[in-house]
Design an enzyme around this catalytic site. Structure first.
Site, short mmCIF file in Angstrom:
data_model
loop_
_atom_site.label_atom_id
_atom_site.label_comp_id
_atom_site.label_asym_id
_atom_site.label_seq_id
_atom_site.Cartn_x
_atom_site.Cartn_y
_atom_site.Cartn_z
N GLU A 145 37.23 41.45 36.94
CA GLU A 145 38.39 41.65 37.84
C GLU A 145 39.70 41.19 37.18
O GLU A 145 40.72 41.87 37.31
CB GLU A 145 38.15 40.88 39.15
CG GLU A 145 39.27 41.10 40.14
CD GLU A 145 39.01 40.46 41.48
OE1 GLU A 145 37.94 40.71 42.06
OE2 GLU A 145 39.88 39.72 41.95
N ARG B 151 40.78 46.77 44.39
CA ARG B 151 41.21 45.92 43.26
C ARG B 151 41.84 46.74 42.14
O ARG B 151 41.64 46.47 40.95
CB ARG B 151 40.04 45.12 42.69
CG ARG B 151 39.48 44.07 43.57
CD ARG B 151 40.52 43.06 44.05
NE ARG B 151 39.96 42.37 45.19
CZ ARG B 151 40.06 42.82 46.43
NH1 ARG B 151 40.74 43.91 46.72
NH2 ARG B 151 39.50 42.18 47.41
N SER C 103 37.31 35.56 41.75
CA SER C 103 36.12 36.35 41.40
C SER C 103 36.27 36.87 39.97
O SER C 103 37.28 37.48 39.64
CB SER C 103 35.99 37.55 42.34
OG SER C 103 35.89 37.09 43.66
#
Ligand SMILES: Cc1cc2nc3c(=O)[nH]c(=O)nc-3n(C[C@H](O)[C@H](O)[C@H](O)COP(=O)(O)OP(=O)(O)OC[C@H]3O[C@@H](n4cnc5c(N)ncnc54)[C@H](O)[C@@H]3O)c2cc1C
Length: 361
Positions: free
Chosen positions: A353, A176, A253
């Site tokens: 995130e 990520r 998320s």
């Protein structure tokens, strides 16, 4: 082809009239000083250059599915990127090289490449947003990430005022993350993907997906079947945008899965009394990746936790949702409560995130 941001307004007049919330999947965020919709790469570059000359900050926004924007909005120019184009530019024994304009809707690209007999993106089906945003956080799901297929990223370098082509190693992809995330240096204009010319999927890497496909990890199946199965799995978790379903009004998320050193992992295990052993995956250099959703649940935050305006999704513990009538302030308060609860219970600090714009956790 539908707009990148599904039912979001696209014309400039609508853009000027609205708060930025209209361009985000959370439907949250205040106004911008200036909002410019661009459909040509040259226009995108000249807008960014022009703002730099005036000393104005610029926010590049595409699908708005990975941003949390302050209730105060953004004090500068917001560039709504709507460039289009998918071109086959090369073929060799490694597969087809496809150049994709940054504003192309991601899931349409996945569907389109599968229909044309190209595979490599199938497990990334159903992810909202634009193709140009996928390198930003090395978008990934169900064992696939864009770093597996990206060959190059074409950018405008805002610091050096020049066009560049960054090779895969130069992108610095990690879980990520990439050199592009949390940086105002890069405007992604096109992304080159090298895709297999095959109706078969890439090897299945994710146990849950393999189980639903009835195969072992490492096997290949029809790429179309992978797409179908992933879309079903994602829908069951509220991870496919559905305007009728407030459980999908999120950024996906909210927290990344923490990657812990051996010492941190040992500390967590010491605190696991009554919580049971968490699932975990070995990560590079002796680290361990632990599911944030498991830590959140064991710290006492169940699905649906929250108030009437912002709450954890009833389908997925990692998705913080806006149920209507809420604010970014309220969403961030919920996120802080969860982060602090996990830290107090396990000594692990969760990190967001999405990119937080003009606000912080
Ligand atoms: C329901 C749901 C499910 C999701 N599931 C997943 C998932 O499974 N896996 C996953 O990785 N993500 C997931 N996401 C997050 C998100 O969809 C992806 O990160 C997506 O790539 C963001 O694209 P976007 O166009 O919406 O980016 P935006 O939200 O518009 O922008 C995100 C960031 O990228 C920057 N940016 C965007 N385009 C450019 C560009 N061309 N050049 C430079 N900077 C740019 C923005 O400035 C911002 O910092 C999910 C989100 C939702 C709402």
């Amino acid at each position: 082809m539908p707009d990148v941001s599904a039912d979001h307004p696209t014309d400039a007049s609508a853009a000027h009239a609205s708060s930025l919330g209209a361009y985000t999947t959370l439907r949250l965020g205040g106004p911008a000083s200036t909002l410019t919709v661009v459909s040509e790469p040259d226009e995108a570059v000249s807008t960014v250059r022009g703002a730099a000359r005036k000393g104005q900050p610029v926010l590049v926004l595409a699908g708005g599915s990975n941003v949390v924007i302050s209730d105060d909005g953004f004090p500068g120019t917001v560039l709504l990127l709507r460039t289009r184009g998918v071109r086959l530019i090369d073929r060799d024994d490694r597969g087809a090289l496809v150049r994709v304009a940054a504003g192309e809707p991601w899931d349409d690209l996945v569907a389109d490449t599968l229909e044309r007999g190209m595979s490599g993106l199938e497990a990334l089906s159903g992810i909202p947003g634009s193709a140009g945003a996928t390198p930003i956080q090395n978008v990934g799901a169900y064992g696939q990430e864009v770093a597996h297929t990206i060959e190059a990223v074409h950018v405008y370098d805002r610091h050096e005022d020049e066009m560049r082509v960054l090779s895969l190693p130069e992108c610095g992809f990690a879980y990520r993350s990439s050199i592009f995330k949390h940086s105002d240096r890069w405007l992604v204009l096109d992304v080159d993907f090298r895709l297999a010319e095959s109706a078969e999927s890439a090897p299945i890497r994710y146990a849950e997906l393999a189980r639903h496909l009835g195969v072992e990890v490492g096997e290949r199946v029809s790429a179309a079947r992978v797409r179908e199965t992933v879309l079903k799995l994602r829908a069951g978790k509220g991870m496919v945008l559905d305007p009728e379903d407030p459980d999908t009004r999120s950024v996906g998320s909210f927290f990344t899965n923490p990657v812990l050193s051996a010492a941190e992992w040992a500390r967590v295990q010491d605190r696991l009394v009554d919580a049971g052993e968490p699932p975990s995956w070995p990560a590079p250099n002796g680290t361990v990746k632990v599911p944030a959703a498991w830590l959140i649940e064991k710290a006492g935050f169940a699905k649906g936790y929250g108030g009437s305006t912002v709450a954890i999704s009833s389908k997925h513990t990692l998705a913080l949702t806006h149920r209507g009538g809420g604010t970014t302030t309220a969403l961030l308060e919920l996120a802080r409560e969860i982060r602090d609860g996990v830290r107090d219970r396990f000594g692990v600090v969760l990190h967001p995130e999405p990119v937080l714009i003009n606000c912080s956790l």
